[in-house]
Design a protein around this motif. Structure first.
Motif, mmCIF file in Angstrom:
data_model
loop_
_atom_site.group_PDB
_atom_site.id
_atom_site.type_symbol
_atom_site.label_atom_id
_atom_site.label_comp_id
_atom_site.label_asym_id
_atom_site.label_seq_id
_atom_site.Cartn_x
_atom_site.Cartn_y
_atom_site.Cartn_z
ATOM 1 N N ILE A 1 3.975 7.609 1.841
ATOM 2 C CA ILE A 1 3.868 6.573 2.869
ATOM 3 C C ILE A 1 3.745 5.225 2.169
ATOM 4 O O ILE A 1 2.930 5.071 1.250
ATOM 5 C CB ILE A 1 2.638 6.786 3.770
ATOM 6 N N GLU A 2 4.538 4.249 2.589
ATOM 7 C CA GLU A 2 4.481 2.911 1.982
ATOM 8 C C GLU A 2 4.433 1.857 3.069
ATOM 9 O O GLU A 2 5.083 1.972 4.111
ATOM 10 C CB GLU A 2 5.683 2.692 1.067
ATOM 11 N N LEU A 3 3.658 0.828 2.817
ATOM 12 C CA LEU A 3 3.428 -0.232 3.800
ATOM 13 C C LEU A 3 3.372 -1.571 3.084
ATOM 14 O O LEU A 3 2.685 -1.707 2.062
ATOM 15 C CB LEU A 3 2.106 0.016 4.528
ATOM 16 N N ASP A 4 4.092 -2.551 3.583
ATOM 17 C CA ASP A 4 4.031 -3.923 3.066
ATOM 18 C C ASP A 4 3.359 -4.827 4.092
ATOM 19 O O ASP A 4 3.633 -4.745 5.285
ATOM 20 C CB ASP A 4 5.430 -4.467 2.778
ATOM 21 N N LEU B 1 0.851 -1.186 0.000
ATOM 22 C CA LEU B 1 0.000 0.000 0.000
ATOM 23 C C LEU B 1 0.886 1.235 0.000
ATOM 24 O O LEU B 1 1.810 1.343 0.807
ATOM 25 C CB LEU B 1 -0.898 0.006 1.240
ATOM 26 N N SER B 2 0.618 2.152 -0.906
ATOM 27 C CA SER B 2 1.335 3.424 -0.904
ATOM 28 C C SER B 2 0.328 4.554 -1.098
ATOM 29 O O SER B 2 -0.698 4.387 -1.753
ATOM 30 C CB SER B 2 2.400 3.461 -2.003
ATOM 31 N N PHE B 3 0.637 5.695 -0.522
ATOM 32 C CA PHE B 3 -0.206 6.877 -0.672
ATOM 33 C C PHE B 3 0.592 8.082 -0.204
ATOM 34 O O PHE B 3 1.649 7.958 0.425
ATOM 35 C CB PHE B 3 -1.500 6.746 0.138
ATOM 36 N N ILE C 1 -3.604 6.885 -3.783
ATOM 37 C CA ILE C 1 -3.568 5.609 -3.063
ATOM 38 C C ILE C 1 -3.395 4.480 -4.071
ATOM 39 O O ILE C 1 -4.133 4.397 -5.053
ATOM 40 C CB ILE C 1 -4.873 5.413 -2.265
ATOM 41 N N GLN C 2 -2.443 3.603 -3.821
ATOM 42 C CA GLN C 2 -2.185 2.494 -4.739
ATOM 43 C C GLN C 2 -2.005 1.199 -3.955
ATOM 44 O O GLN C 2 -1.409 1.191 -2.878
ATOM 45 C CB GLN C 2 -0.933 2.761 -5.579
ATOM 46 N N VAL C 3 -2.538 0.131 -4.509
ATOM 47 C CA VAL C 3 -2.389 -1.201 -3.917
ATOM 48 C C VAL C 3 -1.841 -2.135 -4.981
ATOM 49 O O VAL C 3 -2.372 -2.209 -6.090
ATOM 50 C CB VAL C 3 -3.736 -1.740 -3.388
ATOM 51 N N ILE C 4 -0.786 -2.833 -4.652
ATOM 52 C CA ILE C 4 -0.210 -3.832 -5.558
ATOM 53 C C ILE C 4 -0.060 -5.141 -4.787
ATOM 54 O O ILE C 4 0.389 -5.154 -3.642
ATOM 55 C CB ILE C 4 1.158 -3.396 -6.095
#
Length: 475
Positions: free
Chosen positions: A411-414, A356-358, A445-448
């Motif tokens: 902001i990035e979250l794994d 998740l990044s935003f 907002i992006q989800v990969i």
């Protein structure tokens, strides 16, 4: 090596399909044809994908209007279902068609059925048609299922919103239905049976989605839910989006996710491996200059914890006074204080890595940097209320770094989901909670999702994906 190629191709597909900006549709063209059925003139609206080479294969989306409306309802309507349907068609570069199919009160009787066959054949003669998708709401949803039950060979995916699947038991709008079917249930019982999709679940071999509300008295959900359950017994690409407290309408997110589910499955894009994110740069709808929304964020469910939230565009004077940097993506952002907003991603948790990044930003006038909690959340169903949601695991949420007033931070979250994680199979959400009285702004907002590859390839693949993802995309 073949495994690596497959994973790279899959992940690139996820990146492109999840994050590219939606395309545009042309202005509506009001067209007509002479019906083979009776020689009458029948009309439909056509909207073409802007900038797309129509000599190449192109998919068709046909949207059927509801009772009392006409071809313009899904062409120019501003209600959630119409906007979401156009947006999905545009994002996949489809030719978008909205026919009258005989009347404002047509229920897919013999004449409307004949017109639909003729229209599809006409479109196939004009374009290099790939797949044909049939959608509709209320009477249009019912008619989409009726036509698919009668002609499954002509339809590659169907999505019905708030429709019925059993005309034998239905009691509303009987005068209009009798006019369409050529008689009453007593006079032509075979028409009511043959046009009841519930009796023909085996026709629904293509991707199929329905939406329904438990409090819908105009078109009760019972028959469509029975059909959906029966279809799902043999069709793995069938899903129902059922809201127990919902009425006779479907919101933007449910409409878009239900349509995306059908389109992506029909096009071979695995929705279990591909979260569906809607309006995550907050560009839709485009607000008037110097405007903002009040406690609504399009594409998300909002929960007021005693504060304020909405969407604002770059022309708004307050924004320009509060930030020294431009908006990260586009010209609209979300803002919140003491407010949460979340979105169902149209998929269930699978083993792999969710990224998740935003962007988050804090106003210059905040008495302290705005604070927030954001991350992935899970629930036992796809119609969860906030109280049903829990954090995926201890590492699935972040408060991010300290925000710098007037500036944006990436902001990035794994979230790594191991094969034995108890969250697997749960419904997946993203959630954002501005948990103080100081405003926080959000954008891009992006989800990969990266499925679990072989150990030998994961170290090579994952860093490259994050680098690719941050490139600015214009598709």
């Amino acid at each position: 090596m073949e495994v690596l190629k497959t994973i790279v191709a899959l992940c690139l597909t996820i990146i492109l399909s999840s994050t590219c900006l939606a395309g545009d549709l042309s202005a509506p063209q009001d067209l007509a044809f002479t019906a083979d059925y009776d020689g009458s003139v029948q009309r439909y609206i056509q909207m073409l994908p802007v900038g797309y080479d129509l000599s190449q294969p192109v998919d068709i989306m046909i949207a059927l209007h509801g009772h009392g409306s006409d071809r313009w309802q899904f062409a120019t309507g501003t209600f959630d279902e119409a906007r979401a349907t156009r947006d999905v068609a545009a994002s996949h570069n489809m030719v978008y068609i909205t026919p009258d199919y005989r009347a404002t009160t047509s229920w897919m009787g013999p004449a409307a059925e004949a017109d639909m066959i003729q229209l599809i054949n006409t479109l196939k003669s004009q374009y290099n048609v790939g797949k044909v998708f049939l959608v509709g709401g209320s009477m249009g949803g019912s008619s989409a299922m009726t036509f698919t039950a009668l002609h499954p060979d002509l339809i590659d995916g169907v999505s019905a919103r708030n429709g019925l699947a059993n005309h034998v038991e239905y009691t509303n709008f009987q005068d209009a239905i009798a006019a369409s079917f050529g008689g009453t249930k007593t006079q032509v019982p075979e028409q009511y049976y043959n046009r009841s999709a519930e009796f023909f679940p085996n026709s629904f071999t293509m991707p199929f989605s329905v939406t329904a509300g438990g409090n819908d008295t105009l078109v009760p959900p019972d028959s469509v839910m029975r059909l959906s359950r029966n279809v799902a017994q043999t069709n793995p690409n069938a899903v129902a989006f059922y809201r127990p407290n919902g009425g006779h309408s479907t919101n933007y997110v449910d409409t878009a996710v239900a349509l995306e589910y059908v389109v992506r499955n029909a096009k071979g894009i695995n929705t279990d491996l591909n979260p569906i994110t809607i309006n995550t740069s907050f560009e839709n709808p485009r607000l008037p200059d110097d405007a903002y929304t009040s406690n609504t964020i399009e594409g998300f469910t909002v929960v007021n914890a005693g504060g304020f939230a909405g969407i604002v565009n770059s022309t708004q004077a307050v924004y320009n006074a509060e930030f020294t940097e431009p908006m990260p993506d586009g010209d609209q952002i979300a803002f919140a204080n003491n407010f949460a907003f979340y979105q169902y991603l149209g998929t269930t948790v699978q083993p792999g890595i969710y990224h998740l990044s935003f962007y988050a930003g804090s106003q210059l006038s905040n008495t302290a940097p705005g604070t927030f909690i954001a991350g992935f959340m899970i629930a036992d169903n796809n119609v969860a209320e906030t109280a049903d949601l829990i954090w995926g695991d201890a590492n699935a949420a972040t408060t991010g770094p300290g925000l710098i007033p007037g500036k944006w931070s990436l902001i990035e979250l794994d979230w790594t989901v191991d094969p034995d994680n108890p969250s697997i199979g749960k419904y997946l959400y993203i959630n954002f909670w501005a948990n103080s009285s100081n405003f926080v702004h959000f954008d891009d907002i992006q989800v990969i999702f990266t499925p679990v590859p072989e150990p030998a390839t994961i170290l090579f693949l994952v860093p490259g994906l994050w680098a690719i993802k941050r490139l600015r995309r214009r598709c």
